[in-house]
Design a protein around this motif. Structure first.
Motif, PDB file in Angstrom:
ATOM      1  N   HIS A 199     -13.517   3.173  -3.972  1.00  0.00           N
ATOM      2  CA  HIS A 199     -13.100   2.181  -2.970  1.00  0.00           C
ATOM      3  C   HIS A 199     -14.282   1.740  -2.117  1.00  0.00           C
ATOM      4  O   HIS A 199     -14.230   1.753  -0.884  1.00  0.00           O
ATOM      5  CB  HIS A 199     -11.973   2.721  -2.091  1.00  0.00           C
ATOM      6  N   HIS A 246      -8.844   0.417  -9.189  1.00  0.00           N
ATOM      7  CA  HIS A 246      -9.242  -0.036  -7.850  1.00  0.00           C
ATOM      8  C   HIS A 246     -10.607   0.606  -7.537  1.00  0.00           C
ATOM      9  O   HIS A 246     -10.856   1.014  -6.421  1.00  0.00           O
ATOM     10  CB  HIS A 246      -8.165   0.395  -6.867  1.00  0.00           C
ATOM     11  N   HIS A 304       0.857  -1.188   0.000  1.00  0.00           N
ATOM     12  CA  HIS A 304       0.000   0.000   0.000  1.00  0.00           C
ATOM     13  C   HIS A 304       0.896   1.242   0.000  1.00  0.00           C
ATOM     14  O   HIS A 304       1.220   1.761  -1.034  1.00  0.00           O
ATOM     15  CB  HIS A 304      -0.960  -0.014   1.183  1.00  0.00           C
ATOM     16  N   ASP A 354      -1.780  -0.864  -3.866  1.00  0.00           N
ATOM     17  CA  ASP A 354      -3.213  -0.567  -3.854  1.00  0.00           C
ATOM     18  C   ASP A 354      -3.478   0.880  -3.449  1.00  0.00           C
ATOM     19  O   ASP A 354      -2.734   1.442  -2.632  1.00  0.00           O
ATOM     20  CB  ASP A 354      -3.943  -1.464  -2.843  1.00  0.00           C
ATOM     21  N   ASP A 355      -4.528   1.449  -3.983  1.00  0.00           N
ATOM     22  CA  ASP A 355      -5.153   2.716  -3.557  1.00  0.00           C
ATOM     23  C   ASP A 355      -4.635   3.978  -4.271  1.00  0.00           C
ATOM     24  O   ASP A 355      -5.399   4.862  -4.571  1.00  0.00           O
ATOM     25  CB  ASP A 355      -5.065   2.962  -2.043  1.00  0.00           C
TER      26      ASP A 355
HETATM   27 ZN   LIG Z   1      -7.578  -0.637  -1.341  1.00  0.00          ZN
END
Ligand SMILES: [Zn+2]
Length: 272
Positions: free
Chosen positions: A171, A167, A37, A95-96
């Motif tokens: 979210h 993604h 992350h 991710d993110d």
């Molecule tokens: Zn995420």
């Protein structure tokens, strides 16, 4: 003396379970997909430090992969060459879309000429998504964490090292949404990323690793070529469902020994 023996015995049990030394190395012909992350220093008292891998640790991990002969792929490359991958293939994923992926991770990736995939939340600024899974998670920690700016994403793309995946839009917790909202999250996010950055967006990542059969179907129907989950493990890509891929979780709490063990076996201990 007896106490010392008991102490050593307890210590041996603790380390045995922590590092599950009796489990076997998963065949090195199966690629490893690593999940990260943030790449940043831990914040004092923060709840999500497990999501923060210290840049010093991250460089140690990348250097270890390079020094021990791993070949790096973006996610769509990994899927495209799934029947002809060399032993020791690895895909680094983030991710993110945290800004430190550009400021802290990217310089290290460039230094070692390492490819990676970043899964972007389209509407990522000023959003606290942790509460979409558990109400009590909502303390603003992830909301306050700076996210990638579009001009940084352009630089990442132009380096030729970084694939941008989706993604979702916000979210969200996909299994809780209506069919229309699922399509918006999964399909529209792909279209927006493609139009904004003039690229193909082939790779998808389910928020929180939560999804149902309809989400998988929408992902396929949206012309993604692959999707990752947060289920821990190592895939045999010739047999696995490429819309439900397992990953290896790299935690901010892993030392280099834990990293090496995870790379070999998918997990550090029995379930982490
Ligand atoms: Zn995420």
């Amino acid at each position: 003396m007896e106490y010392l023996l008991i102490f050593l015995f307890i210590l041996a049990i603790y380390y045995s379970f922590r590092y599950a030394w009796w489990t076997k190395t998963v065949n090195l012909k199966y690629p490893r997909i690593l999940m990260y992350h943030m790449i940043s220093k831990h914040k004092k008292g923060a709840k999500f430090n497990g999501l923060r891998v210290d840049p010093i640790e991250f460089e140690k991990q990348i250097k270890y992969l390079v020094d021990t002969g791993w070949t790096f792929f973006t996610m769509s490359e990994l899927i495209n060459s799934k029947s002809s991958l060399p032993n020791k293939s690895v895909a680094i994923t983030f991710d993110d879309g945290y800004e430190d992926n550009f400021t802290n991770a990217f310089p290290i990736l460039e230094k070692y000429n390492v490819k990676a995939t970043i899964y972007l939340v389209v509407h990522r600024h000023n959003r606290e998504w942790s509460s979409k899974r558990k109400k009590k998670n909502n303390n603003g920690e992830l909301k306050n964490e700076p996210k990638l700016l579009d001009e940084q994403i352009v630089k990442l793309i132009n380096s030729g090292l970084i694939e941008i995946g989706s993604h979702t839009m916000t979210h969200n917790n996909l299994p809780t949404l209506s069919s229309n909202d699922k399509k918006n999250e999964i399909y529209n996010s792909k279209i927006i990323i493609e139009e904004n950055f003039k690229i193909k967006c082939n790779s998808f990542c389910y928020p929180f690793g939560l999804y149902d059969n309809e989400d998988i179907q929408i992902t396929k129907d949206s012309f993604y070529t692959n999707a990752v989950t947060t289920k821990k493990g190592i895939n045999n890509l010739t047999k696995a469902n490429i819309f439900e891929l397992d990953r290896i979780t790299i935690s901010g709490k892993d030392n280099i020994l834990a990293f090496k063990i995870k790379l070999k076996r998918g997990l550090r201990g029995l379930n982490k």
